[in-house]
Design a protein around this motif. Structure first.
Motif, PDB file in Angstrom:
ATOM      1  N   GLU A 149       0.818  -1.211   0.000  1.00  0.00           N
ATOM      2  CA  GLU A 149       0.000   0.000   0.000  1.00  0.00           C
ATOM      3  C   GLU A 149       0.851   1.260   0.000  1.00  0.00           C
ATOM      4  N   ALA A 150       1.965   1.226   0.734  1.00  0.00           N
ATOM      5  CA  ALA A 150       2.841   2.403   0.765  1.00  0.00           C
ATOM      6  C   ALA A 150       3.464   2.660  -0.595  1.00  0.00           C
ATOM      7  N   SER A 151       3.921   1.610  -1.269  1.00  0.00           N
ATOM      8  CA  SER A 151       4.560   1.793  -2.574  1.00  0.00           C
ATOM      9  C   SER A 151       3.557   2.230  -3.632  1.00  0.00           C
ATOM     10  N   GLU A 152       2.341   1.675  -3.594  1.00  0.00           N
ATOM     11  CA  GLU A 152       1.341   2.055  -4.591  1.00  0.00           C
ATOM     12  C   GLU A 152       0.812   3.465  -4.334  1.00  0.00           C
ATOM     13  N   ALA A 153       0.721   3.865  -3.073  1.00  0.00           N
ATOM     14  CA  ALA A 153       0.227   5.207  -2.762  1.00  0.00           C
ATOM     15  C   ALA A 153       1.167   6.287  -3.274  1.00  0.00           C
ATOM     16  N   ALA A 154       2.451   5.946  -3.422  1.00  0.00           N
ATOM     17  CA  ALA A 154       3.439   6.923  -3.883  1.00  0.00           C
ATOM     18  C   ALA A 154       3.435   7.089  -5.396  1.00  0.00           C
ATOM     19  N   ARG A 155       2.669   6.243  -6.103  1.00  0.00           N
ATOM     20  CA  ARG A 155       2.646   6.301  -7.558  1.00  0.00           C
ATOM     21  C   ARG A 155       1.512   7.206  -8.044  1.00  0.00           C
ATOM     22  N   PHE A 156       1.430   7.375  -9.365  1.00  0.00           N
ATOM     23  CA  PHE A 156       0.391   8.218  -9.947  1.00  0.00           C
ATOM     24  C   PHE A 156      -0.993   7.683  -9.581  1.00  0.00           C
ATOM     25  N   GLN A 157      -1.907   8.592  -9.228  1.00  0.00           N
ATOM     26  CA  GLN A 157      -3.238   8.236  -8.749  1.00  0.00           C
ATOM     27  C   GLN A 157      -3.152   7.307  -7.533  1.00  0.00           C
TER      28      GLN A 157
ATOM     29  N   LYS B  24      -4.018   7.629  -4.428  1.00  0.00           N
ATOM     30  CA  LYS B  24      -5.209   7.480  -3.584  1.00  0.00           C
ATOM     31  C   LYS B  24      -6.194   6.483  -4.189  1.00  0.00           C
ATOM     32  N   PHE B  25      -6.287   6.496  -5.526  1.00  0.00           N
ATOM     33  CA  PHE B  25      -7.170   5.561  -6.205  1.00  0.00           C
ATOM     34  C   PHE B  25      -6.651   4.131  -6.054  1.00  0.00           C
ATOM     35  N   ARG B  26      -5.339   3.950  -6.187  1.00  0.00           N
ATOM     36  CA  ARG B  26      -4.738   2.637  -6.009  1.00  0.00           C
ATOM     37  C   ARG B  26      -4.951   2.140  -4.580  1.00  0.00           C
ATOM     38  N   LEU B  27      -4.788   3.043  -3.620  1.00  0.00           N
ATOM     39  CA  LEU B  27      -4.952   2.678  -2.216  1.00  0.00           C
ATOM     40  C   LEU B  27      -6.378   2.228  -1.933  1.00  0.00           C
ATOM     41  N   ALA B  28      -7.346   2.915  -2.510  1.00  0.00           N
ATOM     42  CA  ALA B  28      -8.749   2.530  -2.322  1.00  0.00           C
ATOM     43  C   ALA B  28      -9.010   1.138  -2.897  1.00  0.00           C
ATOM     44  N   ASN B  29      -8.413   0.831  -4.055  1.00  0.00           N
ATOM     45  CA  ASN B  29      -8.584  -0.494  -4.649  1.00  0.00           C
ATOM     46  C   ASN B  29      -8.003  -1.585  -3.762  1.00  0.00           C
ATOM     47  N   LEU B  30      -6.829  -1.330  -3.192  1.00  0.00           N
ATOM     48  CA  LEU B  30      -6.201  -2.329  -2.322  1.00  0.00           C
ATOM     49  C   LEU B  30      -7.003  -2.515  -1.040  1.00  0.00           C
TER      50      LEU B  30
ATOM     51  N   GLU C 218      -2.124   6.534   5.571  1.00  0.00           N
ATOM     52  CA  GLU C 218      -2.990   7.569   5.028  1.00  0.00           C
ATOM     53  C   GLU C 218      -2.083   8.659   4.489  1.00  0.00           C
ATOM     54  N   ALA C 219      -2.356   9.106   3.261  1.00  0.00           N
ATOM     55  CA  ALA C 219      -1.517  10.122   2.638  1.00  0.00           C
ATOM     56  C   ALA C 219      -2.395  11.169   1.982  1.00  0.00           C
ATOM     57  N   THR C 220      -1.967  12.419   2.028  1.00  0.00           N
ATOM     58  CA  THR C 220      -2.708  13.530   1.441  1.00  0.00           C
ATOM     59  C   THR C 220      -1.739  14.426   0.702  1.00  0.00           C
ATOM     60  N   GLU C 221      -2.070  14.733  -0.558  1.00  0.00           N
ATOM     61  CA  GLU C 221      -1.230  15.612  -1.361  1.00  0.00           C
ATOM     62  C   GLU C 221      -1.612  17.057  -1.104  1.00  0.00           C
ATOM     63  N   VAL C 222      -0.628  17.922  -0.999  1.00  0.00           N
ATOM     64  CA  VAL C 222      -0.879  19.340  -0.766  1.00  0.00           C
ATOM     65  C   VAL C 222      -0.657  20.107  -2.061  1.00  0.00           C
ATOM     66  N   ALA C 223      -0.961  21.411  -2.018  1.00  0.00           N
ATOM     67  CA  ALA C 223      -0.964  22.218  -3.242  1.00  0.00           C
ATOM     68  C   ALA C 223       0.401  22.250  -3.925  1.00  0.00           C
ATOM     69  N   THR C 224       1.482  22.108  -3.168  1.00  0.00           N
ATOM     70  CA  THR C 224       2.819  22.173  -3.758  1.00  0.00           C
ATOM     71  C   THR C 224       3.200  20.904  -4.495  1.00  0.00           C
ATOM     72  N   GLY C 225       2.337  19.882  -4.430  1.00  0.00           N
ATOM     73  CA  GLY C 225       2.647  18.611  -5.056  1.00  0.00           C
ATOM     74  C   GLY C 225       3.360  17.644  -4.130  1.00  0.00           C
ATOM     75  N   GLU C 226       3.670  18.086  -2.910  1.00  0.00           N
ATOM     76  CA  GLU C 226       4.302  17.212  -1.932  1.00  0.00           C
ATOM     77  C   GLU C 226       3.227  16.450  -1.154  1.00  0.00           C
TER      78      GLU C 226
END
Length: 641
Positions: free
Chosen positions: A364-372, A374-380, A462-470
């Motif tokens: 889950e940690a590795s997939e959450a760091a990839r494109f989309q 949050k969507f990948r995390l929801a699927n897992l 749990e991960a959340t992207e902020v406006a700076t892209g971080e």
């Protein structure tokens, strides 16, 4: 791929010019669902560069229907694009005519949504009311004639209160599960619509905020013989993260499944290069992994030798090999995890095994760091919940679980495409509000208005992207410094999107919309940003009664089956006769269970508690052949003492 496309376009002017020359007209529909990357790509192709060298651009979007923030749709990017479009000489046209819904439904949309859709830059668009098209007005007049002589109205509110055992009155509270009452009344209403009014099943839609609310309603539809079709995500089993996680489970449970092993080796978590597969196979890696039943030191040492030998045998100079340097260490770590999980599968209860699986793999940690991510995390999350539920079921069967995972990955596309079209046309359509966007039905039901989402987060990550892209995140209980602020921002955006999902649900109806849920006894307004569910949003509607307690318990209302208040019709399904669901006989006297019934359910409850305790204490591997209360279980208990 989208990020790579954007990088190419931004880095190469020649590529941008070439792509612009290939296009004469660039048409983008549903633009409110675009994310910042997609928006930037459209901007590069359609708005920047010489005017004569770029294609004509036509963009269609409705920010009031932007309901995919969880998939990175961004209203701030939408508004920024709109400003850039105007700056480039573009013209904006507003379409305020609705060609779908009758006037009564659109008026209710205005009353419900206008008070709660408050403009906030980049978060919430301004509300604009809709006028019915001339054809919709004609349809409204025809529908009004039908409604005038029948039990239905264009807008209905069903209040799913249950009887208080102490007083016998209908009241909000924890007197039972309202979904059973809602499902019974809804199914009875569908039967009347079809049998009396002649409404085709396919012209009826039941929309849910979340799929977890569907089972009681589907059970009731089955009981009454009402055909229904549940719309699901066709791409779920085609997602790479789901395919790879399912392969891990298959490889753990069935050590001889070498196809699953190959998928695990080539997964993003392990990353074995294709050039290493033949050296590994020629050194009997599949056989050694098949024999790996647990964290055996000698077996793992042998595997280390095989991996080192295979790595040394790979020819030098293979393109791209340097990008995945260190794959040997990832492979050995994966094999150690595989050994631990195979032992856990044999010894631990289902919930313990699934939790260990999630922690050990760290997928889950590795997939959450990839494109989309949050969507990948929801699927897992969904996959692991389904796995745990399947393993804990009394009818659980290892082979059935493996077959479901294997066929889900292999045949999901074919099974969707092979479904006969007329099967869906002759059935009530059951789906989530997100799935219903773009569709329309004559009659729309929205049950479980009181259902809430995000009742509990993922305790792994749990991960959340902020406006700076971080990214800000919390991992195993520890969190980054900006996580709470980022979560507040995410919750703020989510609350605004909840308003828009309610708007989408209401505007799917052509002739009639029915809103079903538990309301509080006293109705007062709630700040939209503080709303926990759809009922909280609906409480801001002007013209509602101050309280529903009196009409809910009025014998005359119970006898009539409804209560009309201004332009609204209220129903109280709980006032129906307790054993005559959907009938017209009401129960005016308080209902209390008899002593025999109390003793019966007390005995059943005690036995279920004992059965659940025995099942939770038993390792998962025993549950395949030993069921609670079975003769085999009694024999095992007698032998083990």
């Amino acid at each position: 791929r989208l990020r790579a496309t954007l990088d190419l376009l931004e880095c190469s002017r020649a590529l941008r010019d070439r792509e612009r020359q290939r296009l004469q007209l660039l048409l983008v529909d549903e633009f409110q669902d675009t994310d910042p990357v997609q928006s930037r790509i459209v901007r590069l192709l359609g708005l920047e560069g010489e005017v004569d060298a770029r294609p004509s651009l036509f963009v269609v979007g409705d920010p009031k229907q932007s309901i995919y923030a969880w998939r990175d749709a961004d209203l701030a990017a939408y508004e920024a694009f709109e400003e850039a479009l105007r700056a480039a000489g573009g013209v904006k046209h507003s379409l305020d005519v609705n060609f779908r819904s009758v006037g009564e439904v659109l008026e209710e949309v205005d009353r419900v949504i206008a008070p709660v859709m408050r403009y906030e830059h980049g978060v919430q668009p301004a509300f604009r009311g809709l006028e019915p098209a001339p054809a919709s007005k004609d349809a409204g007049r025809r529908a009004a004639k039908r409604f005038a002589s029948g039990p239905w109205r264009p807008v209905e509110y069903w209040i799913s209160w249950l009887r208080d055992p102490a007083t016998g009155e209908l009241r909000p509270g924890r007197h039972g599960d309202p979904s059973e009452v809602e499902a019974g009344e809804l199914a009875a209403d569908l039967q009347q619509l079809h049998d009396i009014a002649g409404v085709p099943w396919s012209r009826i839609g039941i929309l849910f905020r979340k799929t977890a609310s569907q089972p009681p309603f589907l059970d009731e539809l089955r009981r009454r013989g009402i055909p229904f079709a549940v719309t699901r995500d066709r791409n779920y089993y085609q997602r790479r993260e789901v395919i790879e996680a399912a392969a891990w489970v298959r490889s753990i449970i069935n050590p001889t499944d070498h196809l699953a092993l190959l998928t695990v080796l080539r997964s993003s978590v392990v990353g074995v290069p294709d050039a290493a597969l033949i050296p590994l196979w020629s050194r009997s890696l599949p056989l050694l992994v098949t024999e790996l039943a647990g964290p055996d030191a000698a077996a793992l040492e042998k595997l280390e030798e095989v991996v080192a030998s295979a790595a040394a045998a790979i020819p030098q100079g293979i393109p791209g090999l340097d990008r995945i340097a260190g794959w040997e260490r990832s492979l050995l770590a994966a094999l150690r995890s595989l050994a631990v999980l195979r032992r856990s599968y044999r010894r631990d209860a289902a919930d313990v095994f699934v939790r260990r699986l999630r922690r050990e793999l760290f997928v889950e940690a590795s997939e959450a760091a990839r494109f989309q991510g949050k969507f990948r995390l929801a699927n897992l999350n969904r996959l692991f919940r389904q796995l745990e539920t399947s393993m804990e079921s009394d009818e659980a069967d290892v082979h059935a679980i493996l077959r479901a995972l294997r066929l889900g990955v292999m045949e999901s596309r074919e099974s969707e495409e092979a479904m006969p079209r007329d099967a869906a046309e002759e059935a009530v359509q059951v789906m989530t509000i997100h799935t219903a966007k773009g569709l329309e039905f004559d009659h729309v039901y929205v049950p479980q208005l009181h259902a809430r989402t995000r009742m509990g987060g993922n305790d792994i990550l749990e991960a959340t992207e902020v406006a700076t892209g971080e990214w800000e995140y919390h991992l195993f209980g520890a969190q980054t410094l900006g996580y709470e602020r980022a979560e507040e921002r995410r919750a703020h955006i989510e609350a605004a999107e909840t308003v828009r999902t309610l708007y989408v649900a209401l505007t799917r109806a052509r002739e009639r919309v029915v809103l079903i849920g538990q309301w509080p006894a006293s109705i007062d307004a709630v700040d939209p940003l503080e709303a926990k569910d759809y009922v909280d949003l609906l409480r801001n509607r002007p013209g509602l009664p101050a309280s529903l307690l009196e009409p809910a318990n009025d014998p005359a209302v119970a006898l009539a089956g409804f209560w009309d208040h201004r332009e609204l019709r209220f129903r109280f399904p709980g006032s129906r006769e307790r054993h005559g669901r959907g009938g017209h006989v009401t129960e005016t006297a308080p209902w209390l269970p008899g002593t025999d019934e109390v003793e019966h359910y007390a005995t059943v409850h005690a036995e279920r508690r004992r059965s659940a305790r025995r099942r939770s204490d038993r390792p998962w591997s025993v549950a395949v052949t030993v069921g609670p209360g079975s003769r085999l279980e009694a024999l095992v208990e007698a032998v083990t003492g």
